[in-house]
Motif scaffolding. Structure first.
Motif, mmCIF file in Angstrom:
data_model
loop_
_atom_site.group_PDB
_atom_site.id
_atom_site.type_symbol
_atom_site.label_atom_id
_atom_site.label_comp_id
_atom_site.label_asym_id
_atom_site.label_seq_id
_atom_site.Cartn_x
_atom_site.Cartn_y
_atom_site.Cartn_z
ATOM 1 N N MET A 86 0.820 -1.197 0.000
ATOM 2 C CA MET A 86 0.000 0.000 0.000
ATOM 3 C C MET A 86 0.865 1.262 0.000
ATOM 4 S SD MET A 86 -3.088 0.822 0.035
ATOM 5 C CE MET A 86 -4.171 2.157 0.352
ATOM 6 N N LYS A 87 1.958 1.186 0.777
ATOM 7 C CA LYS A 87 2.855 2.337 0.855
ATOM 8 C C LYS A 87 3.439 2.652 -0.521
ATOM 9 C CE LYS A 87 6.656 1.515 2.974
ATOM 10 N NZ LYS A 87 7.752 1.307 3.924
ATOM 11 N N TRP A 88 3.792 1.622 -1.250
ATOM 12 C CA TRP A 88 4.398 1.835 -2.572
ATOM 13 C C TRP A 88 3.384 2.351 -3.588
ATOM 14 C CZ3 TRP A 88 9.287 2.381 -2.670
ATOM 15 C CH2 TRP A 88 10.079 1.720 -1.751
ATOM 16 N N ILE A 89 2.140 1.953 -3.441
ATOM 17 C CA ILE A 89 1.105 2.459 -4.346
ATOM 18 C C ILE A 89 0.889 3.957 -4.124
ATOM 19 C CG2 ILE A 89 -1.360 2.346 -4.886
ATOM 20 C CD1 ILE A 89 -1.192 -0.664 -4.327
ATOM 21 N N LEU A 90 0.825 4.359 -2.852
ATOM 22 C CA LEU A 90 0.676 5.790 -2.552
ATOM 23 C C LEU A 90 1.892 6.580 -3.028
ATOM 24 C CD1 LEU A 90 -0.891 5.622 1.002
ATOM 25 C CD2 LEU A 90 -1.999 6.272 -1.138
ATOM 26 N N PHE A 91 3.072 6.022 -2.822
ATOM 27 C CA PHE A 91 4.294 6.677 -3.284
ATOM 28 C C PHE A 91 4.277 6.841 -4.802
ATOM 29 C CE2 PHE A 91 8.861 6.457 -4.468
ATOM 30 C CZ PHE A 91 9.263 7.622 -3.853
ATOM 31 N N GLY A 92 3.856 5.813 -5.516
ATOM 32 C CA GLY A 92 3.754 5.889 -6.975
ATOM 33 C C GLY A 92 2.719 6.903 -7.430
ATOM 34 N N ALA A 93 1.608 6.981 -6.712
ATOM 35 C CA ALA A 93 0.574 7.946 -7.070
ATOM 36 C C ALA A 93 1.065 9.379 -6.875
ATOM 37 C CB ALA A 93 -0.678 7.702 -6.231
ATOM 38 N N VAL A 94 1.782 9.614 -5.786
ATOM 39 C CA VAL A 94 2.332 10.953 -5.551
ATOM 40 C C VAL A 94 3.344 11.306 -6.629
ATOM 41 C CG1 VAL A 94 3.762 12.308 -3.975
ATOM 42 C CG2 VAL A 94 1.862 10.959 -3.088
ATOM 43 N N LEU A 95 4.219 10.369 -6.971
ATOM 44 C CA LEU A 95 5.189 10.629 -8.038
ATOM 45 C C LEU A 95 4.501 10.897 -9.373
ATOM 46 C CD1 LEU A 95 8.116 8.135 -7.387
ATOM 47 C CD2 LEU A 95 8.127 10.613 -7.184
ATOM 48 N N ALA A 96 3.449 10.165 -9.668
ATOM 49 C CA ALA A 96 2.728 10.375 -10.927
ATOM 50 C C ALA A 96 2.109 11.770 -10.978
ATOM 51 C CB ALA A 96 1.646 9.309 -11.085
ATOM 52 N N VAL A 97 1.505 12.190 -9.882
ATOM 53 C CA VAL A 97 0.900 13.529 -9.845
ATOM 54 C C VAL A 97 1.979 14.593 -10.006
ATOM 55 C CG1 VAL A 97 -0.272 15.171 -8.333
ATOM 56 C CG2 VAL A 97 -1.138 12.848 -8.553
ATOM 57 N N LEU A 98 3.122 14.402 -9.332
ATOM 58 C CA LEU A 98 4.201 15.384 -9.439
ATOM 59 C C LEU A 98 4.790 15.441 -10.849
ATOM 60 C CD1 LEU A 98 6.043 14.883 -6.045
ATOM 61 C CD2 LEU A 98 4.568 16.771 -6.716
ATOM 62 N N LEU A 99 4.830 14.306 -11.528
ATOM 63 C CA LEU A 99 5.340 14.312 -12.905
ATOM 64 C C LEU A 99 4.328 14.889 -13.886
ATOM 65 C CD1 LEU A 99 7.194 10.888 -13.022
ATOM 66 C CD2 LEU A 99 8.204 13.159 -13.042
ATOM 67 N N LEU A 100 3.035 14.700 -13.616
ATOM 68 C CA LEU A 100 2.014 15.228 -14.517
ATOM 69 C C LEU A 100 1.854 16.742 -14.374
ATOM 70 C CD1 LEU A 100 -0.755 12.499 -14.256
ATOM 71 C CD2 LEU A 100 0.707 13.001 -16.212
ATOM 72 N N PHE A 101 2.092 17.247 -13.182
ATOM 73 C CA PHE A 101 1.963 18.679 -12.923
ATOM 74 C C PHE A 101 3.292 19.202 -12.387
ATOM 75 C CE2 PHE A 101 -2.268 16.847 -12.250
ATOM 76 C CZ PHE A 101 -2.984 17.553 -13.206
ATOM 77 N N PRO A 102 4.198 19.647 -13.267
ATOM 78 C CA PRO A 102 5.534 20.074 -12.841
ATOM 79 C C PRO A 102 5.512 21.252 -11.862
ATOM 80 C CG PRO A 102 5.440 19.852 -15.226
ATOM 81 C CD PRO A 102 4.054 19.676 -14.710
ATOM 82 N N GLN A 103 4.460 22.065 -11.884
ATOM 83 C CA GLN A 103 4.383 23.179 -10.951
ATOM 84 C C GLN A 103 4.287 22.672 -9.514
ATOM 85 O OE1 GLN A 103 2.016 22.626 -13.268
ATOM 86 N NE2 GLN A 103 2.427 24.125 -14.868
#
Length: 57
Positions: A1-18
């Motif tokens: 679960m921890k890795w899924i949340l970590f991946g989701a945060v990274l995906a959001v940060l990569l999709l929105f560079p701001q």
């Protein structure tokens, strides 16, 4: 679960560079305050500290 949340945060940060810039700025501002860093480390370490069973003399 921890890795899924970590991946989701990274995906959001990569999709929105701001958001990445904002996140780095907030992290740098918090890291510049030693009291905030010490408080965060205390919150992380608290579950691992042993508690005495009774008062010692």
């Amino acid at each position: 679960m921890k890795w899924i949340l970590f991946g989701a945060v990274l995906a959001v940060l990569l999709l929105f560079p701001q958001l990445l810039t904002l996140t780095v700025g907030v992290a740098a501002a918090v890291a510049a305050k030693p009291v905030a860093v010490a408080f965060a480390l205390g919150l992380v370490a608290r579950p691992y500290l042993r508690r005495p069973r009774r008062w010692t003399r």
